[in-house]
Write a protein that holds these residues in place. Structure first.
Motif, PDB file in Angstrom:
ATOM      1  N   LEU A   5      38.496  28.363  21.419  1.00 43.26           N
ATOM      2  CA  LEU A   5      39.453  29.266  20.787  1.00 43.26           C
ATOM      3  C   LEU A   5      38.849  30.660  20.705  1.00 43.26           C
ATOM      4  CD1 LEU A   5      42.045  29.821  19.109  1.00 43.26           C
ATOM      5  CD2 LEU A   5      40.696  29.201  17.098  1.00 43.26           C
ATOM      6  N   ASP A   6      39.557  31.639  21.253  1.00 43.44           N
ATOM      7  CA  ASP A   6      39.142  33.033  21.148  1.00 43.44           C
ATOM      8  C   ASP A   6      39.841  33.623  19.924  1.00 43.44           C
ATOM      9  OD1 ASP A   6      38.678  35.755  21.341  1.00 43.44           O
ATOM     10  OD2 ASP A   6      38.916  35.792  23.521  1.00 43.44           O
ATOM     11  N   ARG A   7      39.149  33.627  18.799  1.00 52.89           N
ATOM     12  CA  ARG A   7      39.740  34.085  17.545  1.00 52.89           C
ATOM     13  C   ARG A   7      40.109  35.567  17.598  1.00 52.89           C
ATOM     14  NH1 ARG A   7      39.468  31.520  12.727  1.00 52.89           N
ATOM     15  NH2 ARG A   7      38.681  33.385  11.693  1.00 52.89           N
ATOM     16  N   GLY A  14      50.628  30.415  14.540  1.00 51.17           N
ATOM     17  CA  GLY A  14      50.629  29.049  14.012  1.00 51.17           C
ATOM     18  C   GLY A  14      51.192  28.000  14.952  1.00 51.17           C
ATOM     19  N   GLN A  15      51.498  28.362  16.180  1.00 54.35           N
ATOM     20  CA  GLN A  15      52.061  27.401  17.128  1.00 54.35           C
ATOM     21  C   GLN A  15      51.097  26.250  17.410  1.00 54.35           C
ATOM     22  OE1 GLN A  15      55.352  27.505  18.170  1.00 54.35           O
ATOM     23  NE2 GLN A  15      55.272  29.037  16.552  1.00 54.35           N
ATOM     24  N   ASP A  27      43.094  29.998   8.885  1.00 59.05           N
ATOM     25  CA  ASP A  27      42.311  30.460   7.742  1.00 59.05           C
ATOM     26  C   ASP A  27      43.213  31.292   6.821  1.00 59.05           C
ATOM     27  OD1 ASP A  27      42.508  33.030   8.879  1.00 59.05           O
ATOM     28  OD2 ASP A  27      40.417  33.063   9.546  1.00 59.05           O
ATOM     29  N   ASP A  28      42.658  31.883   5.795  1.00 58.92           N
ATOM     30  CA  ASP A  28      43.436  32.644   4.821  1.00 58.92           C
ATOM     31  C   ASP A  28      44.122  33.868   5.424  1.00 58.92           C
ATOM     32  OD1 ASP A  28      42.753  30.845   2.835  1.00 58.92           O
ATOM     33  OD2 ASP A  28      41.060  32.045   2.112  1.00 58.92           O
ATOM     34  N   ASP A  29      43.615  34.346   6.543  1.00 56.59           N
ATOM     35  CA  ASP A  29      44.225  35.484   7.231  1.00 56.59           C
ATOM     36  C   ASP A  29      45.242  35.055   8.289  1.00 56.59           C
ATOM     37  OD1 ASP A  29      42.710  37.389   5.797  1.00 56.59           O
ATOM     38  OD2 ASP A  29      41.012  37.080   7.143  1.00 56.59           O
ATOM     39  N   GLY A  30      45.449  33.749   8.451  1.00 57.22           N
ATOM     40  CA  GLY A  30      46.393  33.235   9.432  1.00 57.22           C
ATOM     41  C   GLY A  30      45.813  33.013  10.803  1.00 57.22           C
ATOM     42  N   ILE A  31      44.535  33.283  10.984  1.00 53.46           N
ATOM     43  CA  ILE A  31      43.889  33.115  12.283  1.00 53.46           C
ATOM     44  C   ILE A  31      43.541  31.641  12.475  1.00 53.46           C
ATOM     45  CG2 ILE A  31      41.917  33.804  13.719  1.00 53.46           C
ATOM     46  CD1 ILE A  31      43.978  36.031  13.136  1.00 53.46           C
ATOM     47  N   ALA A  32      43.768  31.160  13.690  1.00 60.31           N
ATOM     48  CA  ALA A  32      43.543  29.740  13.997  1.00 60.31           C
ATOM     49  C   ALA A  32      42.082  29.350  13.858  1.00 60.31           C
ATOM     50  CB  ALA A  32      44.028  29.433  15.408  1.00 60.31           C
ATOM     51  N   VAL A  33      41.903  28.092  13.493  1.00 61.42           N
ATOM     52  CA  VAL A  33      40.586  27.483  13.368  1.00 61.42           C
ATOM     53  C   VAL A  33      40.652  26.133  14.064  1.00 61.42           C
ATOM     54  CG1 VAL A  33      38.894  26.553  11.751  1.00 61.42           C
ATOM     55  CG2 VAL A  33      40.202  28.584  11.135  1.00 61.42           C
ATOM     56  N   VAL A  34      39.665  25.828  14.890  1.00 63.37           N
ATOM     57  CA  VAL A  34      39.590  24.518  15.531  1.00 63.37           C
ATOM     58  C   VAL A  34      38.894  23.564  14.564  1.00 63.37           C
ATOM     59  CG1 VAL A  34      38.722  23.209  17.500  1.00 63.37           C
ATOM     60  CG2 VAL A  34      39.478  25.565  17.816  1.00 63.37           C
ATOM     61  N   LEU A  35      39.549  22.459  14.248  1.00 64.66           N
ATOM     62  CA  LEU A  35      38.984  21.493  13.314  1.00 64.66           C
ATOM     63  C   LEU A  35      37.973  20.571  13.982  1.00 64.66           C
ATOM     64  CD1 LEU A  35      42.243  20.573  11.396  1.00 64.66           C
ATOM     65  CD2 LEU A  35      40.453  22.205  10.719  1.00 64.66           C
ATOM     66  N   GLU A  36      38.203  20.261  15.252  1.00 71.40           N
ATOM     67  CA  GLU A  36      37.304  19.385  16.013  1.00 71.40           C
ATOM     68  C   GLU A  36      37.331  19.881  17.454  1.00 71.40           C
ATOM     69  OE1 GLU A  36      34.595  16.772  16.939  1.00 71.40           O
ATOM     70  OE2 GLU A  36      35.395  16.746  14.897  1.00 71.40           O
ATOM     71  N   HIS A  37      36.193  20.255  17.993  1.00 71.81           N
ATOM     72  CA  HIS A  37      36.143  20.862  19.326  1.00 71.81           C
ATOM     73  C   HIS A  37      36.237  19.863  20.476  1.00 71.81           C
ATOM     74  CE1 HIS A  37      35.399  25.061  18.251  1.00 71.81           C
ATOM     75  NE2 HIS A  37      34.794  24.556  17.195  1.00 71.81           N
ATOM     76  N   ASP A  38      35.850  18.630  20.262  1.00 72.96           N
ATOM     77  CA  ASP A  38      35.886  17.628  21.327  1.00 72.96           C
ATOM     78  C   ASP A  38      37.022  16.650  21.077  1.00 72.96           C
ATOM     79  OD1 ASP A  38      33.570  18.556  22.750  1.00 72.96           O
ATOM     80  OD2 ASP A  38      32.366  17.758  21.099  1.00 72.96           O
ATOM     81  N   THR A  39      37.867  16.464  22.085  1.00 73.00           N
ATOM     82  CA  THR A  39      39.009  15.569  21.960  1.00 73.00           C
ATOM     83  C   THR A  39      38.822  14.334  22.827  1.00 73.00           C
ATOM     84  OG1 THR A  39      40.268  16.505  23.784  1.00 73.00           O
ATOM     85  CG2 THR A  39      40.513  17.558  21.644  1.00 73.00           C
ATOM     86  N   SER A  40      39.555  13.296  22.488  1.00 68.90           N
ATOM     87  CA  SER A  40      39.555  12.094  23.312  1.00 68.90           C
ATOM     88  C   SER A  40      40.708  12.185  24.304  1.00 68.90           C
ATOM     89  CB  SER A  40      39.726  10.857  22.434  1.00 68.90           C
ATOM     90  OG  SER A  40      41.018  10.834  21.880  1.00 68.90           O
ATOM     91  N   GLU A  41      40.728  11.313  25.276  1.00 70.63           N
ATOM     92  CA  GLU A  41      41.816  11.314  26.257  1.00 70.63           C
ATOM     93  C   GLU A  41      43.157  10.999  25.609  1.00 70.63           C
ATOM     94  OE1 GLU A  41      41.353   9.463  30.008  1.00 70.63           O
ATOM     95  OE2 GLU A  41      39.227   9.952  30.127  1.00 70.63           O
TER      96      GLU A  41
END
Length: 64
Positions: A5-7, A14-15, A27-41
């Motif tokens: 994610l390029d913050r 919010g999409q 975050d509090d400013d509305g900028i996206a945050v990645v909760l978990e960087h590695d995903t499963s298939e």
């Protein structure tokens, strides 16, 4: 698959949170945050949908 994610590009629409709430938040400013960087298939479709719907193209995915 790894989420990048390029913050600095994020415009806070919010999409990503709507498309993949288990993977993204804002975050509090509305900028996206990645909760978990590695995903499963099993989660690939949801995360790809989040990247596709990002109007700022701030989300990139790559296979490890």
């Amino acid at each position: 698959m790894r989420i990048h994610l390029d913050r600095d590009k994020c415009i806070g629409s919010g999409q990503c949170v709507l498309a993949a709430p288990e993977w993204f938040d804002q975050d509090d400013d509305g900028i996206a945050v990645v909760l978990e960087h590695d995903t499963s298939e099993d989660d690939t479709d949801e995360v790809q949908r989040a990247a596709f719907t990002c109007p700022a193209l701030a989300i990139a995915l790559d296979s490890e």
